[in-house]
Write a protein that holds these residues in place. Structure first.
Motif, short mmCIF file in Angstrom:
data_model
loop_
_atom_site.label_atom_id
_atom_site.label_comp_id
_atom_site.label_asym_id
_atom_site.label_seq_id
_atom_site.Cartn_x
_atom_site.Cartn_y
_atom_site.Cartn_z
N LEU A 9 0.84 -1.19 0.00
CA LEU A 9 0.00 0.00 0.00
C LEU A 9 0.88 1.24 0.00
N HIS A 10 0.56 2.17 -0.87
CA HIS A 10 1.28 3.45 -0.95
C HIS A 10 0.35 4.53 -0.41
N HIS A 11 0.85 5.30 0.57
CA HIS A 11 0.11 6.46 1.06
C HIS A 11 0.34 7.60 0.07
N LEU A 12 -0.74 8.13 -0.50
CA LEU A 12 -0.60 9.21 -1.49
C LEU A 12 0.05 10.44 -0.86
N ILE A 13 -0.23 10.69 0.41
CA ILE A 13 0.51 11.70 1.17
C ILE A 13 1.31 10.91 2.21
N PRO A 14 2.64 10.99 2.18
CA PRO A 14 3.45 10.17 3.08
C PRO A 14 3.05 10.34 4.55
N LYS A 15 3.10 9.22 5.28
CA LYS A 15 2.75 9.25 6.71
C LYS A 15 3.60 10.28 7.45
N LEU A 16 4.87 10.40 7.08
CA LEU A 16 5.76 11.36 7.75
C LEU A 16 5.36 12.81 7.48
N LYS A 17 4.54 13.03 6.47
CA LYS A 17 4.13 14.38 6.09
C LYS A 17 2.64 14.61 6.36
N GLY A 18 2.08 13.84 7.29
CA GLY A 18 0.68 14.04 7.68
C GLY A 18 -0.32 13.15 6.99
N GLY A 19 0.13 12.15 6.27
CA GLY A 19 -0.79 11.29 5.52
C GLY A 19 -1.27 10.05 6.25
N LYS A 20 -0.90 9.90 7.54
CA LYS A 20 -1.35 8.72 8.28
C LYS A 20 -2.88 8.73 8.33
N GLY A 21 -3.48 7.63 7.93
CA GLY A 21 -4.94 7.56 7.87
C GLY A 21 -5.52 8.14 6.60
N GLY A 22 -4.66 8.65 5.72
CA GLY A 22 -5.12 9.24 4.46
C GLY A 22 -5.29 8.18 3.38
N GLU A 26 8.71 15.75 -1.72
CA GLU A 26 8.22 15.88 -3.10
C GLU A 26 6.88 15.16 -3.25
N LEU A 27 6.77 13.97 -2.65
CA LEU A 27 5.52 13.22 -2.72
C LEU A 27 4.39 14.01 -2.09
N ALA A 28 4.63 14.58 -0.92
CA ALA A 28 3.58 15.32 -0.21
C ALA A 28 3.20 16.60 -0.96
N ARG A 29 4.20 17.30 -1.49
CA ARG A 29 3.98 18.62 -2.10
C ARG A 29 3.40 18.53 -3.51
#
Length: 102
Positions: free
Chosen positions: A26-39, A60-63
């Motif tokens: 599973l890939h988090h579209l917004i990285p967990k380290l950048k606030g994507g946990k649960g996203g 870069e992934l988050a932005r």
């Protein structure tokens, strides 16, 4: 059991089926380290997931690359997709170049 239960899911990056016996993640579209946990997450071939993280930093992934459309348009990933689409869905390989620094 519905008829679709026997159909392998499709990788949203390379558009190939993901057979059950192939490593997947599973890939988090917004990285967990950048606030994507649960996203939102997407199921990918493990090789496709590793290529995303080898090509792009968490920032870069988050932005800029937090949608599948944006990921598919990244130059390195577009080249990877063109290459991997010629391989069978069960194809596995090491990703050259290692991971980018977070």
């Amino acid at each position: 059991m519905s008829p679709s239960a026997d159909v392998d899911p499709t990788c949203p990056l390379c558009q190939r089926p993901i057979p059950a016996e192939v490593p997947q993640s599973l890939h988090h579209l917004i990285p967990k380290l950048k606030g994507g946990k649960g996203g939102p997450t997407v199921l990918l071939h493990n090789i496709c997931h590793k290529e995303i993280h080898a090509a792009l930093s968490e920032a870069e992934l988050a932005r800029s690359f937090n949608t599948m459309e944006a990921l598919r348009q990244h130059p390195r990933l577009a080249k990877f997709i063109a290459w991997v689409q010629k391989r069978p869905p069960s194809f596995q390989s090491r990703v050259p170049g290692g991971r980018r620094k977070r």
